[in-house]
Design a protein around this motif. Sequence first.
Motif, PDB file in Angstrom:
ATOM      1  N   LYS A  46       1.954   1.693   2.956  1.00  0.00           N
ATOM      2  CA  LYS A  46       1.526   0.721   1.944  1.00  0.00           C
ATOM      3  C   LYS A  46       0.265  -0.038   2.313  1.00  0.00           C
ATOM      4  CE  LYS A  46       4.083  -2.329   0.024  1.00  0.00           C
ATOM      5  NZ  LYS A  46       4.416  -2.600  -1.360  1.00  0.00           N
ATOM      6  N   ARG A 104       0.545  -2.567   4.352  1.00  0.00           N
ATOM      7  CA  ARG A 104       1.119  -3.911   4.215  1.00  0.00           C
ATOM      8  C   ARG A 104       1.010  -4.679   5.522  1.00  0.00           C
ATOM      9  NH1 ARG A 104       5.683  -5.754   0.671  1.00  0.00           N
ATOM     10  NH2 ARG A 104       7.025  -7.241   1.740  1.00  0.00           N
ATOM     11  N   SER A 160       8.291  -3.056  -2.745  1.00  0.00           N
ATOM     12  CA  SER A 160       7.860  -2.296  -3.923  1.00  0.00           C
ATOM     13  C   SER A 160       6.988  -1.122  -3.464  1.00  0.00           C
ATOM     14  CB  SER A 160       7.106  -3.209  -4.881  1.00  0.00           C
ATOM     15  OG  SER A 160       6.107  -3.941  -4.187  1.00  0.00           O
ATOM     16  N   ASN A 219       4.181   0.367  -3.977  1.00  0.00           N
ATOM     17  CA  ASN A 219       2.769   0.388  -4.348  1.00  0.00           C
ATOM     18  C   ASN A 219       1.926   0.180  -3.099  1.00  0.00           C
ATOM     19  OD1 ASN A 219       4.174  -2.366  -4.919  1.00  0.00           O
ATOM     20  ND2 ASN A 219       2.092  -2.879  -4.282  1.00  0.00           N
ATOM     21  N   SER A 230       2.903  -3.805  -8.997  1.00  0.00           N
ATOM     22  CA  SER A 230       4.115  -3.069  -8.607  1.00  0.00           C
ATOM     23  C   SER A 230       4.348  -1.888  -9.551  1.00  0.00           C
ATOM     24  CB  SER A 230       5.323  -4.001  -8.641  1.00  0.00           C
ATOM     25  OG  SER A 230       5.207  -4.961  -7.622  1.00  0.00           O
TER      26      SER A 230
HETATM   27 MG    MG Z   1       5.621  -5.990  -3.624  1.00  0.00          MG
END
Ligand code: MG
Length: 348
Positions: free
Chosen positions: A58, A60, A145, A147, A153
């Motif tokens: 991701k 992230r 999520s 994405n 999302s």
């Molecule tokens: Mg999210």
Amino acid sequence: MNTEIIKINRENVDKEKILIAAEIIRSGGLVAFPTETVYGLGADAYNESAVKKIFIAKGRPSDNPLIVHISENIPIMEIVESFPEKAEMLKEKFWPGPLTLILKKNKKIPGVVTGNLDTVAVRMPSHPVAKMLIDLSERAIAAPSANISGKPSPTKPEHVIRDLFGKIDIIIDAGGVDIGLESTVVDLTKNPPVIYRPGKITVRDIESVLGEIALSPLARAELKFENIVALSPGMKYRHYSPDTPLILYEGEKDKIIEKIKNDLEELKRNDKRVGLIIMDENVVSDKTIVFDSWNVEDIAKNIFSALREMDENGLDFILVQGIKDVDLGLAVMNRLRKAASKVIKLND
Ligand code: MG
Ligand code: TXA
């Protein structure tokens, strides 16, 4: 990486196919799967190296904690240290469903899941595919999520394919989701409990069960980005953003429409390509998506998809008509405010 796409009919879920995905979870792989809110990107919550792969796929930040997804068949006490009465009350009313509870974490859950916090976010999804995947994996699934970090999302399988194809093992395609906005997040380690993220289960719904609660400033999302302290880690990051700059208009409906019309004219004079997300059929632009202002459920379900669609039209700006920030409308406005590059308020 080779990504397999498994098509599922949600009315008649093929257990054999979900078993393939469950085996991937059990062996430390990544599976994108539908929930009733948005698609999630799952890994075995107890497998540290599997969970690390989520953050890589991701893009992230590692201090943004994940939600641990369980079913009726996964003992909650393996996730949390205690499950207080308030949690029981909310569970009784809203699980399985779009509600995430923050509780004291069980030591068995690796720190990589929770951004090294001593609390953990836990939720029991109601989507039949999510339930079956957890049950057949026979373990809790950590999932944000599905994405790329910062993007809207995913509410349709094509959103997941667009963001994560080639980066994960399996995408379970069970069509569009029901709700379209992520779960409501309530912190039960605080007294009174604090709502960080509004969702389909509204502030009023939570109040009706718990009595006194607090609404974090994060839930209204009216703070300036620079001023956001990490009240809920991860919520300090830019979110839901289309690549195209988004201008959000808030306030009295007629005033918003008039201002949008004026701004649109001026932008067109300057040869800008402008997208509109609006609830008035009489205003049109290069790309226009019209919603019905009274149908907030439909707006919630389709807003992320609309933001993604806008990005595919080579626009310079997206102008969005805001809605009333109450109940589910607050959840919609939370996402739009976070997505916006600029918010124009027309209150008198
Ligand atoms: Mg999210
Ligand atoms: O509906 C949903 O919640 C979806 C589906 C897949 O279940 N999941 C989802 O996950 O939206 P994610 O990672 O995109 O959002 C989780 C939010 C983040 O804002 C994170 O910061 C917050 O929950 N969170 C997670 N653990 C937390 C904790 N221990 N304390 C405070 N906030 C936490």
